[in-house]
Design a protein around this motif. Sequence first.
Motif, PDB file in Angstrom:
ATOM      1  N   LEU A 259      -9.142  -9.259  61.638  1.00 46.51           N
ATOM      2  CA  LEU A 259      -7.568 -10.019  60.616  1.00 46.51           C
ATOM      3  C   LEU A 259      -6.201  -9.159  62.072  1.00 46.51           C
ATOM      4  O   LEU A 259      -6.171  -9.278  63.151  1.00 46.51           O
ATOM      5  N   THR A 260      -5.176  -8.879  61.451  1.00 48.45           N
ATOM      6  CA  THR A 260      -3.918  -8.226  62.003  1.00 48.45           C
ATOM      7  C   THR A 260      -4.544  -7.314  62.429  1.00 48.45           C
ATOM      8  O   THR A 260      -4.147  -7.019  63.519  1.00 48.45           O
ATOM      9  N   ASP A 261      -5.121  -5.747  61.357  1.00 47.33           N
ATOM     10  CA  ASP A 261      -4.983  -5.063  62.447  1.00 47.33           C
ATOM     11  C   ASP A 261      -6.747  -4.296  62.108  1.00 47.33           C
ATOM     12  O   ASP A 261      -6.691  -3.233  62.246  1.00 47.33           O
TER      13      ASP A 261
ATOM     14  N   THR B  27       0.125  -5.122  52.574  1.00 49.11           N
ATOM     15  CA  THR B  27       0.768  -5.480  53.783  1.00 49.11           C
ATOM     16  C   THR B  27       1.600  -3.627  53.820  1.00 49.11           C
ATOM     17  O   THR B  27       1.520  -3.399  52.431  1.00 49.11           O
TER      18      THR B  27
ATOM     19  N   LYS C 126      -5.440 -15.363  58.049  1.00 43.94           N
ATOM     20  CA  LYS C 126      -4.820 -13.985  58.241  1.00 43.94           C
ATOM     21  C   LYS C 126      -6.029 -14.050  59.201  1.00 43.94           C
ATOM     22  O   LYS C 126      -5.904 -13.169  59.751  1.00 43.94           O
TER      23      LYS C 126
ATOM     24  N   HIS D  61      -5.884  -3.641  49.680  1.00 46.22           N
ATOM     25  CA  HIS D  61      -5.091  -3.864  51.325  1.00 46.22           C
ATOM     26  C   HIS D  61      -4.573  -4.192  51.175  1.00 46.22           C
ATOM     27  O   HIS D  61      -4.433  -5.882  51.728  1.00 46.22           O
TER      28      HIS D  61
ATOM     29  N   THR E 258       0.743 -10.462  49.941  1.00 53.02           N
ATOM     30  CA  THR E 258       0.373  -9.575  50.746  1.00 53.02           C
ATOM     31  C   THR E 258      -0.638  -8.449  51.065  1.00 53.02           C
ATOM     32  O   THR E 258      -0.964  -7.460  51.948  1.00 53.02           O
TER      33      THR E 258
ATOM     34  N   GLU F 257      -4.429  -7.517  52.725  1.00 57.20           N
ATOM     35  CA  GLU F 257      -4.612  -7.979  54.013  1.00 57.20           C
ATOM     36  C   GLU F 257      -6.068  -7.894  54.033  1.00 57.20           C
ATOM     37  O   GLU F 257      -6.591  -9.227  54.695  1.00 57.20           O
ATOM     38  N   TYR F 258      -6.986  -7.360  53.536  1.00 58.63           N
ATOM     39  CA  TYR F 258      -8.471  -7.823  52.324  1.00 58.63           C
ATOM     40  C   TYR F 258      -8.602  -6.676  51.931  1.00 58.63           C
ATOM     41  O   TYR F 258      -7.755  -5.820  50.799  1.00 58.63           O
TER      42      TYR F 258
END
Length: 233
Positions: free
Chosen positions: A211-213, A164, A200, A162, A148, A150-151
Amino acid sequence: MVLKCIAIDDEPLALRLVSEYISRFPALQLVKTFDDAISGAEFLKTKPVDLLFIDINMPDITGIDLVRSLPVKPIVIFTTAYKNFAYEGFELEALDYILKPIDFKRFEKAVEKAIDYYRYKNKTTNEPTEESLYVYSEYRMVKIELSTIEYIESMEDYIKIHLTNAKTVLTLMPLKKVLEKLPADKFQRIHRSYIVPVNKIRSIQNRKVKLTDIELPVSESYQDFIRNWMKFR
């Protein structure tokens, strides 16, 4: 696996209730109970246990002072009728604290966390790679699933993890220390302020990791990471 535990509380009814609750868990072995903190402290000097249930407000010495005095600290779950001891529990890295009157469901949740944390702390090198991380946040030990993350961002003495769904966990810990707790093949430091999960990363361009976002910078001292990442893509 059985966790040896003791319970310390100067209230006889509360001590009996905790003892009865402990008896419902096959993974817990209640070694002894104490109705005063001094006797409990003397016992713990020579007979360490895995898990300690302890009241905070006691007439001789407080549960906080007792735990602080222990050279080797077990996993600690405080029981108290007061909410204003949370910061002291934070300082001692108590796993949890339960408000009185103690509800069994709440007690069960704390025990499950203690068993899980004991396994985490005592895993052997031939066990599968750990898929979770424990940090101290909001006066409790919190379990974070690695998948879970993100970074991770450094904020001076704190780090912000951070997760998800835009969730975050703030904990008092330097970035270097949390990096030591993470599997090296899954997480990389890319900047003095950032750690990212390798799986990711969507792309790397112009010394920025996508990254994702979010896009994060890669500092000069971590350029080797970019070269290694690009080599296997």
